[in-house]
Design a protein around this motif. Structure first.
Motif, PDB file in Angstrom:
ATOM      1  N   GLU A 115      27.687 129.897 -20.591  1.00 46.90           N
ATOM      2  CA  GLU A 115      27.520 131.305 -20.939  1.00 46.90           C
ATOM      3  C   GLU A 115      27.982 131.568 -22.371  1.00 46.90           C
ATOM      4  O   GLU A 115      27.523 132.483 -23.028  1.00 46.90           O
ATOM      5  N   GLU A 116      28.921 130.740 -22.853  1.00 49.66           N
ATOM      6  CA  GLU A 116      29.448 130.926 -24.200  1.00 49.66           C
ATOM      7  C   GLU A 116      28.629 130.107 -25.199  1.00 49.66           C
ATOM      8  O   GLU A 116      27.892 129.207 -24.844  1.00 49.66           O
ATOM      9  N   VAL A 117      28.792 130.442 -26.478  1.00 49.85           N
ATOM     10  CA  VAL A 117      28.172 129.655 -27.544  1.00 49.85           C
ATOM     11  C   VAL A 117      28.820 128.273 -27.556  1.00 49.85           C
ATOM     12  O   VAL A 117      30.044 128.155 -27.543  1.00 49.85           O
ATOM     13  N   SER A 118      28.025 127.226 -27.567  1.00 52.27           N
ATOM     14  CA  SER A 118      28.576 125.876 -27.482  1.00 52.27           C
ATOM     15  C   SER A 118      27.758 124.902 -28.313  1.00 52.27           C
ATOM     16  O   SER A 118      26.538 124.993 -28.385  1.00 52.27           O
ATOM     17  N   VAL A 119      28.467 123.943 -28.937  1.00 52.14           N
ATOM     18  CA  VAL A 119      27.775 122.844 -29.612  1.00 52.14           C
ATOM     19  C   VAL A 119      27.892 121.560 -28.794  1.00 52.14           C
ATOM     20  O   VAL A 119      27.376 120.521 -29.194  1.00 52.14           O
ATOM     21  N   ALA A 120      28.585 121.626 -27.656  1.00 51.12           N
ATOM     22  CA  ALA A 120      28.754 120.439 -26.808  1.00 51.12           C
ATOM     23  C   ALA A 120      27.622 120.362 -25.785  1.00 51.12           C
ATOM     24  O   ALA A 120      27.845 120.260 -24.588  1.00 51.12           O
ATOM     25  N   THR A 121      26.387 120.397 -26.267  1.00 52.35           N
ATOM     26  CA  THR A 121      25.225 120.385 -25.385  1.00 52.35           C
ATOM     27  C   THR A 121      24.226 119.332 -25.849  1.00 52.35           C
ATOM     28  O   THR A 121      24.287 118.852 -26.981  1.00 52.35           O
ATOM     29  N   SER A 122      23.295 118.999 -24.958  1.00 55.75           N
ATOM     30  CA  SER A 122      22.215 118.096 -25.357  1.00 55.75           C
ATOM     31  C   SER A 122      21.364 118.730 -26.446  1.00 55.75           C
ATOM     32  O   SER A 122      20.894 118.049 -27.362  1.00 55.75           O
ATOM     33  N   TYR A 123      21.158 120.055 -26.349  1.00 55.52           N
ATOM     34  CA  TYR A 123      20.363 120.745 -27.367  1.00 55.52           C
ATOM     35  C   TYR A 123      20.954 120.518 -28.756  1.00 55.52           C
ATOM     36  O   TYR A 123      20.235 120.353 -29.737  1.00 55.52           O
ATOM     37  N   SER A 162      33.356 124.845 -36.447  1.00 54.00           N
ATOM     38  CA  SER A 162      33.350 123.412 -36.155  1.00 54.00           C
ATOM     39  C   SER A 162      34.679 122.948 -35.576  1.00 54.00           C
ATOM     40  O   SER A 162      34.727 122.115 -34.676  1.00 54.00           O
ATOM     41  N   ILE A 163      35.775 123.497 -36.086  1.00 57.72           N
ATOM     42  CA  ILE A 163      37.094 123.036 -35.663  1.00 57.72           C
ATOM     43  C   ILE A 163      37.611 123.816 -34.458  1.00 57.72           C
ATOM     44  O   ILE A 163      38.047 123.237 -33.457  1.00 57.72           O
ATOM     45  N   ASN A 164      37.538 125.143 -34.527  1.00 54.11           N
ATOM     46  CA  ASN A 164      38.213 125.986 -33.539  1.00 54.11           C
ATOM     47  C   ASN A 164      37.285 126.692 -32.569  1.00 54.11           C
ATOM     48  O   ASN A 164      37.744 127.266 -31.588  1.00 54.11           O
ATOM     49  N   GLY A 165      35.985 126.665 -32.836  1.00 57.65           N
ATOM     50  CA  GLY A 165      35.058 127.380 -31.977  1.00 57.65           C
ATOM     51  C   GLY A 165      35.034 126.825 -30.567  1.00 57.65           C
ATOM     52  O   GLY A 165      35.390 125.669 -30.316  1.00 57.65           O
ATOM     53  N   LEU A 166      34.648 127.672 -29.614  1.00 57.61           N
ATOM     54  CA  LEU A 166      34.559 127.233 -28.227  1.00 57.61           C
ATOM     55  C   LEU A 166      33.630 126.034 -28.131  1.00 57.61           C
ATOM     56  O   LEU A 166      32.497 126.082 -28.588  1.00 57.61           O
ATOM     57  N   TYR A 167      34.117 124.962 -27.549  1.00 57.81           N
ATOM     58  CA  TYR A 167      33.387 123.700 -27.459  1.00 57.81           C
ATOM     59  C   TYR A 167      33.125 123.091 -28.843  1.00 57.81           C
ATOM     60  O   TYR A 167      32.195 122.336 -29.029  1.00 57.81           O
ATOM     61  N   GLY A 168      33.993 123.436 -29.816  1.00 53.54           N
ATOM     62  CA  GLY A 168      33.972 122.723 -31.089  1.00 53.54           C
ATOM     63  C   GLY A 168      34.849 121.485 -30.952  1.00 53.54           C
ATOM     64  O   GLY A 168      35.023 120.939 -29.865  1.00 53.54           O
TER      65      GLY A 168
END
Length: 530
Positions: free
Chosen positions: A358-366, A413-419
């Motif tokens: 539900e949150e913004v994340s960079v820890a995804t396959s996308y 990149s450092i502190n963001g949710l799933y950064g």
């Protein structure tokens, strides 16, 4: 922006920045992996296959329990069972683990530098693309800097996925092919084609993204068509031959499609129907069987929400681009835009891991699949910024905007949710799982859907969802009973699956004369004989 600095000094500054980037990526990787190896199926499979190749010069192994119990589900996802040889074989896209294997032969720790090097190479070629298409050294450097601090880029520099190396080679090959179109240097053509096929070895789908540059190449080199055709054909034969030999040996097919149902992943009836039509028909169906309704939401969630300060100006830059009269430089940028459209069409139709966040994340396959797209977005952003800068007399405001964009991107990149902070949060969960696995007997078999990434190879896993849906429950129950009769401990991991709830399997196991005990840590169910 930096008009008083000569081009020579700008190049020196950029070279220093590349070294800083490389050191930052290496240090962040070393720190995060000291906390604990970020775990995913791709990460684990790349380590396993590279070990096989570096130690035994093979991409397959023999799992004797599959033979003893006449099944194929023991092992790790990413492998498939070859019925003719009885061996577990690597499923596809062999290039990355092969490269890791070669690095391990030179030094076991060298593999942990490959992503840092790959991202740094990508930063370099974005700079080269900026020079080629935007034709301004300052804005080319700006594009490289912004790309280097984007959250998806920094995150994916810290996991052993093939996407970082794939992106670096994709950008390199695209640059050299574009350079050949513009300057007609034969060496650029050769390098472009070679890098393109190495890219294909790493990710098979990349062939699709070369369609725009292929069309641009064909329409702009009519006077050198014979030279281009011969060079491309020779490189193709050299690069495709060993891949075809590997695929034929492991799968019995030159293109490497495995027999339906024998892959260690959830057995999908649709896959059986597709693959029964043949490899080419299957590929075409995968490409064109579009779920177009997924695209708008995925673009918003996995592109726009991650970097709105960059994406929105990039969209404006795209409209600036459409209005411009196209010289060869803008035609090259245009072919990149078409490649971006193909990337979006190919991946954003689907539902990949991370789609449920539900949150913004960079820890995804996308996130990792879109690494080449971010390069194109950044180039469009800089193109837009250059176009807007001509209208502004107050350059201080522009510099403040740039500083805000770069600072914000690095902070996310450092502190963001799933950064990067996500790795540290994830480590507690991983350690808890590993402790429970350590408490099981060494010869235990753990039945799991997707948690094999935390378990294998410390304990052997059974991917029971690989069974055909029609007899999945019966086959699982019988195999569990056979293992227990052979005095092999059996456990199930707790995982959610609405279509195949674990309760269905455990109820059938109880019905067939076995006990099921849930441990207090709420991860493993132990199955025993009554």
């Amino acid at each position: 922006m930096l008009n008083k600095i000569s081009d020579k000094n700008l190049d020196r500054i950029f070279n220093v920045y590349l070294v800083v980037c490389l050191l930052f990526y290496l240090i962040s990787y070393a720190y995060l992996h000291k906390l604990g190896n970020p775990t995913s199926p791709d990460n684990t499979i790349n380590l396993l296959v590279s070990d096989l190749f570096s130690n035994f010069y093979t991409l397959s192994y023999y799992e004797n329990l599959n033979t003893i119990f006449d099944t194929y589900i023991f092992g790790f996802r990413g492998f498939a069972f070859n019925e003719e040889t009885g061996r577990m074989v690597h499923v596809s896209m062999h290039g990355y683990p092969l490269i890791l294997g070669y690095l391990k032969m030179l030094g076991p720790n060298l593999i942990y530098s490959i992503n840092a090097l790959s991202i740094t190479v990508s930063v370099f070629y974005i700079y080269k693309f900026g020079l080629l298409t935007i034709r301004d050294r300052q804005y080319a450097i700006l594009a490289a800097i912004i790309y280097s601090v984007l959250a998806p880029i920094i995150y994916n520099s810290n996991v052993l996925f093939n996407n970082a190396l794939h992106t670096a080679l994709f950008l390199a090959s695209y640059y050299y092919l574009s350079s050949f179109i513009k300057y007609r240097h034969t060496s650029a053509l050769f390098l472009g084609v070679v890098f393109a096929f190495v890219t294909f070895w790493i990710r098979y789908d990349s062939v699709i993204y070369y369609i725009p540059i292929g069309i641009l190449l064909a329409t702009n080199i009519k006077d050198q068509f014979k030279q281009v055709s011969i060079t491309s054909l020779l490189v193709t034969l050299v690069m495709i031959f060993p891949l075809s030999v590997i695929n034929k040996q492991m799968y019995g097919s030159l293109v490497g499609f495995t027999t339906p149902g024998l892959r260690l992943t959830t057995y999908i009836l649709e896959r059986e129907l597709q693959e029964s039509k043949g490899a080419i028909a299957t590929l075409l169906q995968v490409i064109f069987n579009a779920e177009l309704t997924n695209i708008p939401n995925n673009v918003i969630d996995h592109i726009f929400r991650i970097a709105p300060l960059i994406v929105l100006p990039a969209v404006i830059g795209f409209f600036f681009f459409l209005r411009k009269k196209k010289d060869i430089n803008l035609k090259i940028l245009g072919s990149l835009n078409w490649s971006a459209a193909l990337l979006i069409f190919f991946y954003f139709r689907g539902v990949w891991s991370g789609s449920s966040y539900e949150e913004v994340s960079v820890a995804t396959s996308y996130s990792r699949y879109m690494m080449p797209l971010w390069a194109i977005i950044v180039l469009l952003y800089v193109y837009s910024f250059k176009s807007l800068a001509k209208e502004f007399t107050n350059k201080v405001i522009l510099k403040l905007i740039l500083l805000l964009v770069i600072t914000y991107s690095f902070s996310v990149s450092i502190n963001g949710l799933y950064g990067l902070s996500f790795f540290q949060q994830q480590q507690d969960e991983i350690e808890k799982i590993k402790e429970q696995i350590d408490d099981t007997p060494e010869n235990s078999i753990i039945f799991t859907r997707t948690r094999d990434k935390y378990i294998y190879p410390k304990r052997l896993t059974a991917i029971y969802m690989a069974y055909h849906p029609d007899d999945r429950v019966d086959s699982t129950t019988q195999l569990v009973k056979d293992l227990l009769l052979d005095e092999i401990p059996v456990y199930f991991t707790t995982e959610t699956d609405n279509e195949n709830p674990l309760l269905i399997f455990l109820t059938d196991i109880k019905r067939n004369g076995m006990n099921v005990e849930f441990n207090k840590e709420e991860l493993l169910w132990q199955v025993t004989l009554k």
